[in-house]
Scaffold this active site. Structure first.
Site, mmCIF file in Angstrom:
data_model
loop_
_atom_site.group_PDB
_atom_site.id
_atom_site.type_symbol
_atom_site.label_atom_id
_atom_site.label_comp_id
_atom_site.label_asym_id
_atom_site.label_seq_id
_atom_site.Cartn_x
_atom_site.Cartn_y
_atom_site.Cartn_z
ATOM 1 N N LYS B 79 2.734 10.660 1.644
ATOM 2 C CA LYS B 79 4.063 10.040 1.743
ATOM 3 C C LYS B 79 5.083 11.066 2.235
ATOM 4 C CE LYS B 79 7.360 7.503 -1.219
ATOM 5 N NZ LYS B 79 7.648 7.095 -2.617
ATOM 6 N N SER B 154 8.449 2.315 -3.180
ATOM 7 C CA SER B 154 8.761 2.939 -1.912
ATOM 8 C C SER B 154 7.554 3.563 -1.197
ATOM 9 C CB SER B 154 9.815 4.018 -2.128
ATOM 10 O OG SER B 154 9.302 5.047 -2.965
ATOM 11 N N SER B 178 7.223 3.201 -7.763
ATOM 12 C CA SER B 178 6.978 3.305 -6.319
ATOM 13 C C SER B 178 5.538 3.572 -5.900
ATOM 14 C CB SER B 178 7.878 4.379 -5.713
ATOM 15 O OG SER B 178 9.193 3.889 -5.562
#
Lengths: 96, 493
Positions: B79, B154, B178
């Site tokens: 990420k 996210s 997330s």
């Protein structure tokens, strides 16, 4: 709850955010509705309850010993403006 | 079967056994990425040549060294809130456009030292603030199960990349759900470890008292493999814990009642009006399956659950308003011109932050400002204590808590675009674990009528990831939801 546009302007200034009038108006409405929702927290009886700053019981410290780290060149390589091995910014004080 | 159909554990065995080369596997990942990512937009940066060069090195080491690293030659996705040296790192924000970190996050470095190859950086809501990946300044990611749906957020980019079989594993971060919510939306196993279990060094800070590095994989076994490598004290993060990680032997032959002696609590407070009926049914059916494996199921109460959302959305923005003060246009990132340093900062921040980030910075600034601090920030910190005590009391009676991950399956893009509060409500089931610092694991337990994955989560007392992973592993031995793959080849790509 109502939040005045002047309060929102003040928060934006504290947060160092330059926003136009349309954005200030939008955030004024949205923040008011979010803070309305938050108001339910006041119903909770917290007398005698200590605040939790973290999920940790304790935060251990390490000895403060010098050791190699990132170089000046590493730290400057992402800056927009650099001069003489330093970050460059507009003057903080007006010239006399 | 292509190398990409293998789980992480199967893939490392095939590499170590010489049945596959890292170059073959890495090439297959990059080819699939090139074919699918124009439609998915899971990646913000692809390190193609660097990954192939590392694969060549891995193959050389696999041939020459008898003892290969645990992940030698395995490609992973990271990420874009985790720094990897000399790979652009944006956190999904225009304020970090072009930023090249001079260091690597400890979690990533440990995986690299075990031989993993980072093939790219994945999309995220800006500074991990969001539940859909629509808040990325670089455009949304789409759900591989249905391209008109969000992948969750996210960590939506890593979730989409693993679900689409581009990589066998991805790293995410979980501040309020997330990792777990995108895992549920994409049919994956998503682990949020105990706060402090994995070093946060090199993780771009959002809410420092809540942030955790987590994993997105297909199986609990794969999550355990990654956690074992990443976990542990790091002198570069003073909040990283020095606690031993003892994982169950997941390779052991399954027995008929592997969960005998395990007590699983089901909290009423997590089954509220308004949740999708298929999600509730999926979770309840999975709990029954855990009971069939020997677990004892009993009711448990977490009475302050309804306050988790207001507590989180005061504390996380307050921490964010301080953490994001560093984006001033002076030390990194693009700069807008101004006649004073203050003007440079305000103009750069006003132009380069997206709306959700500005909203949270303002909310946090307000909660910390004079006159409101006691009523909002201090009150929220005290209620956080009560939420933590709820969990402590519950874990006196049970070993695990079973709950839904999100009120619904993946929602359509744009569903919450006009109402930030309605998006925040997506997080109601995941926020409490972050506020209490306990570990949580999401894993797939079925599909809804539209063919979208349904997930459930288990939570455990701090540092009991072993219980989470052991229970999910046992469940995955008798079900195959986690092995289902989206039919992307037939989709309109």
């Amino acid at each position: 709850m109502s939040l005045s546009i002047e309060e929102v302007r003040h928060i934006a200034a504290l947060a160092r955010l330059e926003l136009d009038e349309a954005a200030l108006t939008r955030y004024c409405r949205q923040l008011a509705s979010i803070l309305d929702y938050m108001a339910r927290l006041r119903q909770v009886d917290v007398s005698g309850v200590p605040p939790a700053g973290s999920a940790l019981a304790a935060c251990p410290l390490r000895p403060d010993q010098p050791r190699p780290g990132l170089t000046v060149a590493d730290l400057l390589k992402n800056a927009a403006e650099v001069e003489a091995g330093q970050f460059k910014i507009p003057p903080v004080f007006e010239a006399e | 079967m292509t190398p990409l159909d293998l789980t992480l554990s199967e893939l490392r065995a095939a590499l170590a056994g010489g049945e596959l080369s890292s170059r073959q596997v890495t090439r297959a990942c990059l080819d699939r990425l090139a074919r699918l990512d124009p439609a998915l937009h899971a990646f913000l940066y692809v390190a193609g040549e660097r990954a192939l060069a590392e694969a060549e090195q891995a193959d050389r080491r696999l041939r020459e060294e008898r003892r290969a690293g645990a992940l030698l030659g395995v490609p992973i996705a990271v990420k874009d809130v985790l720094a990897v040296e000399d790979m652009p790192c944006t956190a999904g924000s225009k304020i970090l456009e072009g930023f090249l970190p001079p260091f690597t996050a400890t979690a990533v470095r440990r995986l690299q030292e075990a031989g993993a190859i980072v093939i790219g950086k994945t999309n995220t809501d800006e500074f991990a603030m969001g539940s859909s990946t629509e808040n990325s300044a670089y455009g949304p990611t789409r759900n591989p199960w249905a391209l008109d749906r969000v992948p969750g957020g996210s960590s939506g980019g890593s979730a989409a990349a693993v679900a689409a079989r581009i990589v066998p594993a991805g790293l995410g971060s979980d501040t309020g759900g997330s990792v777990r919510q995108p895992a549920a939306f994409c049919g994956l196993t998503g682990l949020k470890p105990t706060y402090g279990r994995v070093s946060r060094y090199g993780l771009i800070a959002y809410g420092s008292s809540l942030d955790c590095v987590g994993t997105l994989t297909r199986t609990a076994e794969d999550a355990a493999l990654l956690l074992a490598i990443m976990a542990g004290r790091d002198p570069l993060d003073s909040t990283s814990a020095d606690r031993p990680l003892t994982l169950p032997d997941l390779k052991a032959a399954p027995t008929s009642l592997p969960l005998r002696g395990l007590r699983i609590g089901v909290p009423d407070e997590y089954f509220v009006a308004g949740m999708q009926a298929e999600v509730e049914a999926g979770v309840r059916t999975a709990v029954a399956a855990l009971a069939d494996l020997g677990a004892e199921v009993l009711p448990v109460s977490l009475p302050h659950t309804e306050y988790a959302l207001p507590v989180y959305y005061l504390l996380a923005p307050a921490e964010a308003s301080a953490n994001l003060a560093r984006y001033d246009g002076i030390r990194y990132g693009p700069r807008l011109a101004g006649s004073s340093p203050q003007e440079v900062m305000a103009r750069t921040r006003g132009q380069r932050f997206g709306a959700e980030v500005e909203r949270r910075i303002m909310l946090g600034t307000y909660a910390l400002s004079r006159g409101y601090y006691e009523a909002y920030y201090a009150q929220a910190q005290k209620v956080r204590t009560l939420i933590r005590r709820d969990f402590e009391a519950a874990f006196e009676r049970v070993d695990l808590i079973a709950a839904p991950v999100a009120p619904s399956t993946a929602f359509p893009l744009g569903a919450h675009s006009d109402d930030p509060l309605s998006m925040y409500l997506e997080d109601i089931y995941t926020l409490p674990a972050n506020l209490a610092g306990v570990p949580g694991l999401a894993f797939p337990v079925g599909f809804d009528g539209q063919g979208l994955p349904v997930g459930m989560q288990l939570m455990a007392a701090p540092f009991r990831e072993d219980l989470l992973l052991g229970a999910a592993h046992a469940y995955q031995q008798v079900t195959d939801w986690h092995l289902r793959a989206p039919a992307l080849e037939e989709a309109n790509l």
